[in-house]
Write an enzyme that holds these catalytic residues in place. Structure first.
Site: not given
Ligand code: NAD
Length: 476
Positions: A173, A246, A280, A378
């Site tokens: 997804k 992550e 991130c 963040e």
């Molecule tokens: P997000 O958590 O909003 O979404 C990530 C994914 O989860 C998307 O595919 C989204 O549709 C899905 N999602 C949303 N709600 C969900 C739920 N309730 N259950 C299951 N899936 C769900 O994050 P984002 O805005 O896409 O990305 C930014 C975040 O990602 C930041 O916090 C960043 O720090 C983090 N990030 C971390 C790393 C790492 O390696 N630690 C790398 C890249 C980004």
């Protein structure tokens, strides 16, 4: 304009509900990239049901064949690199240079995991009498991969690559902000020869991600995204299935009194404003000791002011659009929060006056204190906060004063204090005289504290493949 589809049970199909969502170019929101299925629980149910039927055949596929398929997918991505770079810039908003790096790295990841497919081993143990005890490593079964938009090819390749290499089937997804890159990765795997039943693509919002996490037939969920969503997934998956998360960061760079200020400023600016502050591992806090604080702040502000903001496709642009209207609104909200809390806005704090896209200006606050929300939360945008420390010990304490623990940097020429910082840092990655961003693809990656689950590191390292493998002990 693309009419995107899900890939379920070996077929490209729309959502069973007929619901769709649109993705537009964040640097020009008149430019519609495509329409994609807004998948429901029923779509996830169909995808997982079909994967369950196909799983035994893929698990029984020889590792050499799995490796060759990942190599084939890598070659497909390489052959289409120029087109993918253009699409990635258009879909996510990053610059051409950033997109070129990501498109180059993704096939390397797949080749790395192709090698891992061939390295599955077990152990033997001394046993009483004439017996023998051995361990077998097996695929865990069905893996759910839920990914963010900020590295929409690279991050999924670090999940689908090892999952498939280990013989698992995968329901994927992608982020709803980068559905096209998700589709392109699945197309590459199929072009490489992946049996159609071994992967499912389910486009859509968190609704589809939540359905994957809740489905008891999904044996393991690998997730990258925000800490809040990661915690919800962890709760849904529970203790008897696996999750690898992550999550977010609030990454500090400590600058000591002996540091080369120009060098420190350059690596801070790279870490803070690269990827428009949406990495991130991006730098969001600078902790400078008194002796260098003011000179460093001046130099960082000077360099930040030299960054050209604009559409990532334009040559000469150093910082592209933020990924969405929501990202820009969040950035502007935190600028206001910082002002209200009494931090001093030294530069930026605004968006470009643009009719077309979501462009933020590199922003620096000074006078941060540990309890401020701009210091603790963040933002995931180009917003950097300076804090002042009296000396090394206070700087280390401030660096660790966060719920997160992804990446932390120190700038100093004193190897003893650099190594002391590495030892005392509550952070999964420590960067000495390097930006907090950037990583070696063959090294373990993951955070401490609220940035990651602690059981299995992502990307590489000894435990990486073990997340995707069950271990069975056999007595002969
Ligand atoms: P997000 O958590 O909003 O979404 C990530 C994914 O989860 C998307 O595919 C989204 O549709 C899905 N999602 C949303 N709600 C969900 C739920 N309730 N259950 C299951 N899936 C769900 O994050 P984002 O805005 O896409 O990305 C930014 C975040 O990602 C930041 O916090 C960043 O720090 C983090 N990030 C971390 C790393 C790492 O390696 N630690 C790398 C890249 C980004």
């Amino acid at each position: 304009m693309i009419e995107g589809l899900n890939f379920i049970d070996g077929q490209w199909v729309p959502s069973s509900s007929g619901e769709v969502f649109e993705r537009r170019n964040p640097a020009d929101h008149h430019d519609v990239i495509g329409v994609f299925p807004d998948s429901t629980e029923a779509d996830v149910d169909a995808a997982v049901g079909a994967l369950a039927k196909a799983a035994p055949q893929w698990a029984a596929t020889p590792p050499e064949r799995r490796a060759a398929i990942l190599e084939g997918a890598a070659a497909h991505l390489e052959a289409r690199a120029a087109e993918l770079v253009a699409e990635l810039v258009r879909e996510e908003g990053k610059t051409r240079a950033e997109a070129t790096m990501e498109v180059g790295r993704t096939p390397m990841n797949l080749r790395f995991y192709a090698g891992e497919a061939l390295r599955t081993t077990g152990s033997t143990y001394p046993a009483p009498g004439e017996g023998l005890v051995i361990t077998l490593r097996e695929p865990v079964g069905i893996v759910g991969a839920i990914t963010p938009w900020n590295f929409p090819l690279n991050i999924p390749s670090r999940k689908l690559g090892p999952a498939l290499a280990a013989g698992n089937v995968v329901v994927f997804k992608p982020s709803e902000l980068t559905p096209l890159m998700g589709q392109r990765l699945v197309e590459a795997l199929l072009a490489g020869g992946l049996p159609a039943g071994a992967v499912a693509l389910v486009q859509g919002s968190g609704r589809a991600g939540a359905a994957i996490a809740a489905d008891e037939r999904v044996d393991a969920v690998t997730f990258t995204g925000s800490t809040g969503v990661g915690r919800a997934i962890h709760a849904a998956v529970g203790p008897s299935r696996r999750s690898q998360l992550e999550m977010g960061g609030k990454n500090p760079v400590v600058v000591l009194d002996d540091a080369d200020v120009d060098k420190a400023a350059a690596l801070i600016v790279k870490g803070a404003f690269g990827l428009s502050g949406q990495a991130c591992t991006g730098t969001s806090r600078v902790i400078a000791v008194d002796a260098v604080h003011d000179r460093l702040l001046d130099r960082v502000v000077e360099l930040a002011g030299e960054i050209t903001v604009g559409p990532g496709a334009d040559p000469g642009v150093g910082m592209g659009a933020l990924a969405s209207a929501g990202q820009l609104a969040k950035f502007l909200e935190y600028v206001q929060i910082g002002r209200d809390e009494g931090a001093e806005l030294v530069c930026g704090g605004t968006s470009l006056d643009s009719e077309n896209g979501y462009f933020a200006v590199p922003t620096v606050f000074a006078g941060g204190s540990p309890d401020m929300r701009v210091v603790t939360e963040e933002v995931f945008g180009p917003l950097l906060v300076f804090l002042r420390a009296a000396g090394f010990d206070e700087a280390v304490a401030l660096a660790n004063d966060t719920e997160f623990g992804l990446s932390a940097g120190i700038v100093t020429n004193d190897v003893t204090r650099a190594l002391a910082f590495a030892g005392r840092s509550e952070s999964g990655l420590v960067k000495i005289n390097q930006p907090t961003t950037g990583m070696s693809m063959n090294a373990p990656f993951g955070g401490y504290k609220a940035s990651s689950t602690q059981t299995h590191k992502e990307q590489a390292g000894d435990s990486m493949m073990q997340f995707y493998q069950a271990e069975k002990t056999v007595y002969l």
